[in-house]
Scaffold this active site. Structure first.
Site, short mmCIF file in Angstrom:
data_model
loop_
_atom_site.label_atom_id
_atom_site.label_comp_id
_atom_site.label_asym_id
_atom_site.label_seq_id
_atom_site.Cartn_x
_atom_site.Cartn_y
_atom_site.Cartn_z
CD GLU A 1 44.13 27.90 21.60
OE1 GLU A 1 44.42 26.79 21.03
OE2 GLU A 1 44.84 29.15 21.18
CG HIS B 1 41.61 28.06 23.40
ND1 HIS B 1 41.80 29.35 23.66
CD2 HIS B 1 41.01 28.30 22.12
CE1 HIS B 1 41.97 30.26 22.45
NE2 HIS B 1 41.36 29.43 21.35
#
Ligand code: TA6
Length: 291
Positions: free
Chosen positions: A265, A161
């Site tokens: 991400e 992420h």
């Protein structure tokens, strides 16, 4: 193997990799090579800093309001979302983005690789064995592997992420393979066909792009730099900026910090979740460079 400050020191490598105890008690690794500086927390195998020497601004964003507490997620850097992405599908009491990013991983090894510093982590949580190798140098590299240690098929979601530091949200655009990927708008649950144009940010943005996007470029006209994001083993890319109202609701994120970051991400989520047979390993790799 270690997961505490005391025994982490044995993984030090002179001035190139040192460990210290953060005021929170968490163990921090600090990297300094001729090509870059970096930082990571052993908790969550969480990379929080990466800046090549030739760059006058960090590549990764870390919130000034982030909490640093055992068992709590850090706001920024590269949180590892695993084995589910976002809220748990059936149990809201479970932590968002899974348990990997708030667990106490173990250091397995540290070594020089050419001019770079490479660190290996592992974490066991039935029915999975996780491995994570990060390499700090002129570019940043990460490899995340999941092995099924059970006797039956197992499925999971994952996302590296990554929070990118930017000059200003109005000065960036995302180019590359995402142009030709359909996406789900997480805010409205609407699905969209490929737009075949650059992605820019004018409001809260939370999109799951579906399909291999092995070459993505984050173009920052403010800092006159392009960050190249290359991946393998990823069929989902999440693009996120919380914008002002969500920023105000996040206690570990400054109200104005949405201006200075965006997330791109790398992973496999929702329809692109991964299923592996007993003993099978799945790997997702990521390369980040700004030259
Ligand atoms: O990656 C996008 C997202 O799923 C957003 O919906 C937002 O929740 C973000 O992740 C951050 O999640 P976190 O649990 O770290 O606050």
């Amino acid at each position: 193997m270690t997961n505490d400050g005391q025994s982490a020191h044995r993984f030090s490598i002179g001035e190139n990799l040192r460990f210290r105890e953060h005021p929170s008690g968490l163990t921090v690794g600090q990297v300094a090579t001729e090509h870059c500086v970096g930082e990571f927390f052993v908790q969550g195998a969480h990379v929080t800093r990466y800046q090549p020497k030739y760059e006058s601004h960090p590549i990764l964003f870390l919130s000034e309001e982030s909490q640093f507490e055992p068992g709590k997620p850090i706001r920024g850097g590269i949180p590892i979302c695993f084995p589910w992405f976002s809220a748990h599908p059936s149990d809201p009491s479970l932590p968002a983005h899974g348990w990997a990013r708030i667990s106490s991983w173990e250091l397995v090894s540290s070594q020089r690789v050419e001019d770079d510093i490479q660190i290996e982590f592992q974490f066991f949580h039935e029915p999975f064995e996780l491995g994570y190798i990060v390499r700090f140098g002129k570019m940043f590299r990460a490899g995340f592997s999941v092995t099924n240690t059970s006797a039956k098929l197992q499925s999971f979601e994952l996302a590296l992420h990554t929070y990118f530091q930017i000059s200003d949200i109005a000065s960036v655009r995302i180019e590359g393979d995402l142009r030709s990927c359909p996406f789900l708008d997480q805010l409205t649950a609407n699905e969209f066909q490929p737009e075949y144009k650059a992605i820019t940010f004018e409001k809260e943005t939370d999109r799951i792009y579906e399909g291999k996007a092995s070459e993505i470029r984050l173009i920052d006209s403010g800092w006159k730099r392009t960050i190249h994001i290359n991946s393998e083993g990823s069929e989902s890319t999440i693009v996120w900026n919380p914008w002002i109202e969500k920023s105000k609701r996040m206690k570990d994120f400054g109200d104005e910090e949405y201006l200075k970051m965006c997330c791109i991400e790398t992973g496999n989520v929702r329809r692109r979740a991964v299923a592996i047979a007993p003993g099978e390993t799945h790997t997702t790799s990521l390369k980040i460079r700004s030259y």
